[in-house]
Design an enzyme around this catalytic site. Structure first.
Site, PDB file in Angstrom:
ATOM      1  N   LYS A  45      40.785  37.117  30.314  1.00 47.59           N
ATOM      2  CA  LYS A  45      39.512  36.879  29.636  1.00 47.59           C
ATOM      3  C   LYS A  45      38.920  38.188  29.120  1.00 47.59           C
ATOM      4  CE  LYS A  45      37.510  34.961  33.259  1.00 47.59           C
ATOM      5  NZ  LYS A  45      38.584  34.919  34.272  1.00 47.59           N
ATOM      6  N   ARG A  94      30.488  29.768  35.463  1.00 57.40           N
ATOM      7  CA  ARG A  94      31.527  29.622  36.468  1.00 57.40           C
ATOM      8  C   ARG A  94      31.268  28.441  37.382  1.00 57.40           C
ATOM      9  NH1 ARG A  94      33.536  35.018  36.607  1.00 57.40           N
ATOM     10  NH2 ARG A  94      35.170  35.387  38.118  1.00 57.40           N
ATOM     11  N   ARG A 148      47.193  45.489  38.872  1.00 57.27           N
ATOM     12  CA  ARG A 148      46.249  45.934  37.833  1.00 57.27           C
ATOM     13  C   ARG A 148      45.452  47.159  38.258  1.00 57.27           C
ATOM     14  NH1 ARG A 148      41.652  41.677  35.816  1.00 57.27           N
ATOM     15  NH2 ARG A 148      40.613  41.945  37.805  1.00 57.27           N
ATOM     16  N   ARG A 208      40.524  47.486  41.386  1.00 58.87           N
ATOM     17  CA  ARG A 208      39.250  46.877  41.717  1.00 58.87           C
ATOM     18  C   ARG A 208      39.246  46.515  43.195  1.00 58.87           C
ATOM     19  NH1 ARG A 208      37.726  42.215  37.528  1.00 58.87           N
ATOM     20  NH2 ARG A 208      37.398  41.099  39.473  1.00 58.87           N
ATOM     21  N   ARG A 230      39.627  34.096  45.471  1.00 58.55           N
ATOM     22  CA  ARG A 230      39.070  33.913  44.128  1.00 58.55           C
ATOM     23  C   ARG A 230      39.739  32.744  43.404  1.00 58.55           C
ATOM     24  NH1 ARG A 230      40.319  39.678  42.495  1.00 58.55           N
ATOM     25  NH2 ARG A 230      39.898  39.122  40.342  1.00 58.55           N
TER      26      ARG A 230
HETATM   27  P1  ADP Z   1      37.770  37.719  37.900  1.00 58.20           P
HETATM   28  O1  ADP Z   1      37.597  36.711  36.809  1.00 58.20           O
HETATM   29  O2  ADP Z   1      38.972  38.570  37.721  1.00 58.20           O
HETATM   30  O3  ADP Z   1      37.686  37.159  39.290  1.00 58.20           O
HETATM   31  P2  ADP Z   1      35.158  38.921  37.267  1.00 58.20           P
HETATM   32  O4  ADP Z   1      35.050  40.356  36.921  1.00 58.20           O
HETATM   33  O5  ADP Z   1      34.823  37.925  36.225  1.00 58.20           O
HETATM   34  O6  ADP Z   1      36.611  38.759  37.843  1.00 58.20           O
HETATM   35  O7  ADP Z   1      34.218  38.624  38.542  1.00 58.20           O
HETATM   36  C1  ADP Z   1      34.283  39.373  39.721  1.00 58.20           C
HETATM   37  C2  ADP Z   1      33.335  38.795  40.772  1.00 58.20           C
HETATM   38  O8  ADP Z   1      31.988  38.846  40.270  1.00 58.20           O
HETATM   39  C3  ADP Z   1      33.552  37.336  41.112  1.00 58.20           C
HETATM   40  O9  ADP Z   1      34.522  37.165  42.113  1.00 58.20           O
HETATM   41  C4  ADP Z   1      32.150  36.925  41.587  1.00 58.20           C
HETATM   42  O10 ADP Z   1      31.888  37.373  42.900  1.00 58.20           O
HETATM   43  C5  ADP Z   1      31.240  37.698  40.661  1.00 58.20           C
HETATM   44  N1  ADP Z   1      30.892  36.932  39.442  1.00 58.20           N
HETATM   45  C6  ADP Z   1      31.229  37.237  38.157  1.00 58.20           C
HETATM   46  N2  ADP Z   1      30.744  36.318  37.306  1.00 58.20           N
HETATM   47  C7  ADP Z   1      30.093  35.402  38.054  1.00 58.20           C
HETATM   48  C8  ADP Z   1      29.380  34.198  37.778  1.00 58.20           C
HETATM   49  N3  ADP Z   1      29.249  33.742  36.523  1.00 58.20           N
HETATM   50  N4  ADP Z   1      28.842  33.509  38.819  1.00 58.20           N
HETATM   51  C9  ADP Z   1      28.957  33.951  40.067  1.00 58.20           C
HETATM   52  N5  ADP Z   1      29.608  35.056  40.408  1.00 58.20           N
HETATM   53  C10 ADP Z   1      30.173  35.793  39.428  1.00 58.20           C
END
Ligand code: ADP
Ligand code: ZN
Length: 213
Positions: A13, A88, A127, A160, A171
């Site tokens: 994404k 999400r 990564r 990360r 996740r």
């Molecule tokens: P990935 O899609 O690789 O898991 P992101 O960078 O999108 O990573 O998100 C990392 C973390 O940030 C998630 O595991 C969550 O804890 C938090 N997070 C990100 N976006 C949201 C969201 N829209 N709602 C709730 N938590 C979020």
């Protein structure tokens, strides 16, 4: 153009959102990036978000919703935006629709990046990300010329915090349970497009472009 990129962690994404931003000159809004920045800065938001992020849980809806509401009202979003990592949950999606409605706007396209769990695990585990420019590398598929150093800007590469195998699995669970239902949500609204997220970044990007045109 108002877009949402959906898909499990590691679907690409962020990578595709960056390319869309460069092509269409509209901002990429990544809740993950915003939250990581807040954690780094030790802001009130960061302090609240950190404990959830570290264990692969979602940050509470009200926190991310108010953050997004503010963000999409900024002047640079007038021509559109790319949401990456938001919504999400169904609640987040409903609140987003509500807010856009009030502004007289709609989401044009939701691109669902489809990739299987096995692939995702190997992508995330290998990564590393540049601490300065956000550039992404991978031990196998896209190794940096010098280990630990960003090809683009010379910055430090780091894994990360949540890219360890235990948190990755968590996740993925959270994705299946809370985020995958959004596909039905947007399918009903008639703007869901599915893209196979296998192959090179460029291949995937051209598929994405077909869908947003
Ligand atoms: P990935 O899609 O690789 O898991 P992101 O960078 O999108 O990573 O998100 C990392 C973390 O940030 C998630 O595991 C969550 O804890 C938090 N997070 C990100 N976006 C949201 C969201 N829209 N709602 C709730 N938590 C979020
Ligand atoms: Zn860099």
């Amino acid at each position: 153009m108002r877009l949402i990129l959906l898909g499990p962690p590691g679907a690409g994404k962020g990578t595709q959102a960056k390319k869309l931003k460069d092509k269409f000159f509209i901002p990429q809004i990544s809740t993950g990036d915003i939250l990581r920045r807040a954690v780094k800065d030790n802001s009130e938001l960061g302090i609240q978000a950190r404990s959830f992020m570290d264990i692969g849980q979602l940050v509470p809806d009200d926190l991310v919703i108010s953050l997004i509401k503010e963000r999409i009202k900024k002047a640079d979003c007038e021509e559109g935006f790319i949401l990456d990592g938001f919504p999400r949950t169904i609640i987040q999606a409903e609140k987003l629709s509500e807010t856009l409605n009030e502004m007289g706007l709609v989401i044009d396209t939701v691109v669902d990046l489809v990739v299987d769990a096995k692939e995702v695990i190997s992508r995330l585990a290998g990564r590393s990300t540049c601490q300065d420019c956000g550039g992404m590398f991978h031990v196998q598929s896209c190794p940096p010329k010098v280990e630990g150093v960003c090809d683009n800007c010379g910055g430090n590469l780091a894994q990360r915090q949540d890219d360890n195998s235990e948190t990755i699995l968590k996740r993925l669970d959270v994705y299946q349970e809370s985020t995958a239902p959004l596909k039905q949500f947007y399918m009903r609204q008639g703007n869901l497009k599915t893209v196979t997220a296998r192959g090179s970044v460029e291949e995937i990007f051209s598929r994405v472009l077909e869908m947003v045109k």
